[in-house]
Enzyme design. Structure first.
Site, mmCIF file in Angstrom:
data_model
loop_
_atom_site.group_PDB
_atom_site.id
_atom_site.type_symbol
_atom_site.label_atom_id
_atom_site.label_comp_id
_atom_site.label_asym_id
_atom_site.label_seq_id
_atom_site.Cartn_x
_atom_site.Cartn_y
_atom_site.Cartn_z
ATOM 1 N N HIS A 1 53.166 -98.711 -35.314
ATOM 2 C CA HIS A 1 52.407 -97.678 -35.360
ATOM 3 C C HIS A 1 51.647 -97.918 -36.639
ATOM 4 O O HIS A 1 52.013 -97.837 -37.804
ATOM 5 C CB HIS A 1 53.032 -96.386 -35.639
ATOM 6 C CG HIS A 1 53.541 -95.992 -34.175
ATOM 7 N ND1 HIS A 1 53.450 -94.692 -33.681
ATOM 8 C CD2 HIS A 1 53.849 -96.567 -33.071
ATOM 9 C CE1 HIS A 1 53.968 -94.590 -32.409
ATOM 10 N NE2 HIS A 1 54.385 -95.810 -32.023
ATOM 11 N N TYR B 1 52.552 -84.545 -35.843
ATOM 12 C CA TYR B 1 53.264 -83.430 -36.344
ATOM 13 C C TYR B 1 52.426 -82.289 -36.653
ATOM 14 O O TYR B 1 51.155 -82.165 -36.905
ATOM 15 C CB TYR B 1 53.540 -83.913 -37.852
ATOM 16 C CG TYR B 1 54.463 -85.235 -38.381
ATOM 17 C CD1 TYR B 1 54.024 -86.324 -38.084
ATOM 18 C CD2 TYR B 1 55.908 -84.547 -38.642
ATOM 19 C CE1 TYR B 1 54.874 -87.458 -38.183
ATOM 20 C CE2 TYR B 1 56.825 -85.813 -38.967
ATOM 21 C CZ TYR B 1 56.220 -87.032 -38.600
ATOM 22 O OH TYR B 1 57.141 -88.146 -38.992
ATOM 23 N N PRO C 1 64.283 -84.045 -41.894
ATOM 24 C CA PRO C 1 63.580 -85.094 -41.129
ATOM 25 C C PRO C 1 62.018 -85.224 -41.253
ATOM 26 O O PRO C 1 61.471 -86.282 -40.512
ATOM 27 C CB PRO C 1 63.979 -85.120 -39.793
ATOM 28 C CG PRO C 1 64.364 -83.422 -39.459
ATOM 29 C CD PRO C 1 64.840 -83.093 -40.949
ATOM 30 N N LYS D 1 62.659 -89.983 -43.282
ATOM 31 C CA LYS D 1 63.044 -90.827 -44.668
ATOM 32 C C LYS D 1 64.471 -91.030 -44.467
ATOM 33 O O LYS D 1 64.990 -91.719 -45.410
ATOM 34 C CB LYS D 1 62.743 -89.981 -45.975
ATOM 35 C CG LYS D 1 61.222 -90.360 -46.040
ATOM 36 C CD LYS D 1 60.966 -91.560 -46.459
ATOM 37 C CE LYS D 1 59.052 -91.446 -46.662
ATOM 38 N NZ LYS D 1 58.770 -92.725 -45.715
ATOM 39 N N TYR E 1 54.416 -92.114 -46.590
ATOM 40 C CA TYR E 1 55.040 -92.299 -45.315
ATOM 41 C C TYR E 1 55.364 -93.681 -45.079
ATOM 42 O O TYR E 1 56.324 -93.793 -44.426
ATOM 43 C CB TYR E 1 53.906 -91.662 -44.256
ATOM 44 C CG TYR E 1 54.541 -91.477 -42.905
ATOM 45 C CD1 TYR E 1 55.072 -90.119 -42.609
ATOM 46 C CD2 TYR E 1 54.360 -92.407 -41.839
ATOM 47 C CE1 TYR E 1 55.606 -90.007 -41.283
ATOM 48 C CE2 TYR E 1 55.035 -92.156 -40.731
ATOM 49 C CZ TYR E 1 55.675 -90.987 -40.338
ATOM 50 O OH TYR E 1 56.053 -90.810 -39.138
HETATM 51 C C1 PHB Z 1 62.295 -89.022 -34.281
HETATM 52 O O1 PHB Z 1 61.500 -89.975 -33.232
HETATM 53 O O2 PHB Z 1 63.369 -88.746 -33.895
HETATM 54 C C2 PHB Z 1 61.492 -88.636 -35.389
HETATM 55 C C3 PHB Z 1 60.397 -89.220 -35.952
HETATM 56 C C4 PHB Z 1 59.771 -88.712 -36.919
HETATM 57 C C5 PHB Z 1 60.419 -87.787 -37.679
HETATM 58 C C6 PHB Z 1 61.571 -87.312 -37.418
HETATM 59 C C7 PHB Z 1 62.191 -87.701 -36.326
HETATM 60 O O3 PHB Z 1 59.596 -87.676 -38.914
#
Ligand code: PHB
Ligand code: APR
Length: 395
Positions: A72, A201, A293, A297, A385
């Site tokens: 990505h 997000y 989450p 990280k 990130y």
């Molecule tokens: C996930 O794909 O489970 C996932 C992806 C990004 C995050 C947290 C969880 O920040």
């Protein structure tokens, strides 16, 4: 029985450390409380930083990840009805992240372990590190009806937040730092195509939402829920309806729903202990720190601890550099605190906090808007990130 490094826990950090040490000719034994199927049944996050990807390649376990993982170049932050692209690659001199499930990373590591000379004890109970402050530490545990004694030079505590390693350190040695957030994430795994090629997000007045994926045919979606929420209260239909309300309209219109194959609620917390070493015992990953989450990280921090300890142990065994052992904690913690800050910050700007007054809420919205519209702000987000660099251990 005797080994150089005894590793407690066969999840990503323990297995990866074991693999890197074996590659350097340092023998080790892994002791795990559960059986392999149980370990592989846990659904965890799925975004790997470049440093984690490189470390998995170095450990020789990256073949399937390099085939099936999704690179990505960016992700989206959604607010005020639209998606704003964060160009990770353009903002960080070409760095990217890899979307590949932690469960798959664990599966690849387990396969490599089972075809190596490394010994692993699954279904080990009553695991007890002993004499950890001495030069002759050992571990005892019960396995197949007998008590095993494993003598070693060093113990790696890779046994997660609820493990035995951290609890073995006497009271008064560790300082704990903690934030518990007043909400959790309700997550759904489904065999549906992702709504977007990139992760989204979303900050919305009804609460945070995240659109993630495991593959082009499997998705992972999350919504913020109150801390005391029960998963039984959420039918698939209710989940999809709520998710759509929190996404920009054009994204919600494209969302393909389907039956969930896993649904669970995870609490959010930040937690760090200092120091991460006591005598011969080293703490790695969730045994020493937990992050919410939101910045993806958790696994990546476990990987950077593994990188640091494995590089130190290689120098200890190849060059006799035992002086480096005491640098482990400070080197790890410098990077950990920056990821703790970033995860806390992403959580604070994207979620709705119960009890926040209108002023506090407007400040958060202004902060998000400022960071996303400013080149400097976007670069700061991108740099954190994709993951901050690993520190040299021998400067
Ligand atoms: C996930 O794909 O489970 C996932 C992806 C990004 C995050 C947290 C969880 O920040
Ligand atoms: N004895 C032996 N094994 C134990 C014990 C014990 N007393 N207690 C726990 N374990 C095992 C668990 O069964 C588990 O397999 O230790 C392992 C710990 O694994 P994780 O909790 O996954 O911790 P870690 O390897 O540090 O993983 C890092 O990545 O996605 C993130 O935060 C998430 O947990 C994840 C982390």
């Amino acid at each position: 029985m005797r080994t150089k490094v005894a590793i407690i826990g066969a999840c990503p950090s323990g297995l990866l450390l074991g693999q890197l040490l074996l590659k350097a000719g340092i023998d080790n034994v892994i002791i795990e409380r559960q059986n392999p199927d149980y370990v592989l049944g846990r659904i965890r996050a799925g975004v790997l930083e470049q440093g984690t990807v490189d470390l998995l390649r170095q450990a020789g376990v990256a073949e399937r990840m390099d085939c099936e993982g999704l690179v990505h170049d960016g992700f989206a932050l959604a607010f005020d009805g639209s998606n704003e692209h964060i160009d990770l690659k353009g903002l960080t001199n070409g760095k990217t992240v890899m979307v590949y499930g932690q469960t798959e990373v664990t599966r690849d590591l387990m396969e490599a372990r089972s075809s190596s000379a490394g010994i692993t004890y699954y279904n080990a109970t009553n695991v007890q590190p002993k004499d950890i402050k001495s030069t002759a530490p050992y571990i005892t545990f019960d396995h197949d009806g007998t008590t095993v004694r494993l003598d070693c030079d060093y113990i790696a505590g890779c046994d997660g937040f609820h493990g035995v390693s951290r609890k073995t350190i006497p009271d008064g040695v560790l300082k704990e730092f903690e934030r518990v957030y007043p909400f959790g994430w309700l997550g759904v795994l489904a065999d549906t195509p992702p709504v977007s090629a990139e992760l989204i997000y979303a900050s919305h007045e009804r609460g945070f939402a995240l659109c993630s994926m495991r593959s082009p045919t499997r998705t992972r979606y999350y919504i913020q829920v109150p801390s005391d929420e029960k998963v039984e209260a959420w039918s698939d239909d209710r989940f999809w309806q709520e998710l759509k309300k929190r996404l920009p309209a054009e994204t919600a219109d494209r969302l393909i729903t389907g039956p969930s194959i896993e649904k669970s609620i995870a609490p959010l917390r930040s937690f760090v202990v200092e120091p991460m070493q006591y005598g011969a015992l080293f703490l790695l990953g969730d045994a020493a720190h937990i992050v919410p989450p939101t910045g993806a990280k958790g696994l990546n921090l476990a990987a950077s601890d593994v990188s640091t300890l494995s590089r130190i142990l290689v120098k200890v065994y190849q060059e006799g550099r035992t002086d480096l052992l005491e640098r482990y904690s400070e080197v790890c913690l410098r990077r950990i605190w920056k990821a703790v800050r970033f995860s806390w910050w992403m959580t604070s700007i994207l979620h709705r906090f119960p009890g926040n007054d209108d002023f506090a809420q407007r400040i958060k919205q202004a902060e998000l808007d400022y960071f996303v519209r400013s080149e400097a702000g976007r670069r700061t987000i991108a740099e954190n990130y994709v993951g901050l660099p690993y520190e040299e251990i021998d400067k």
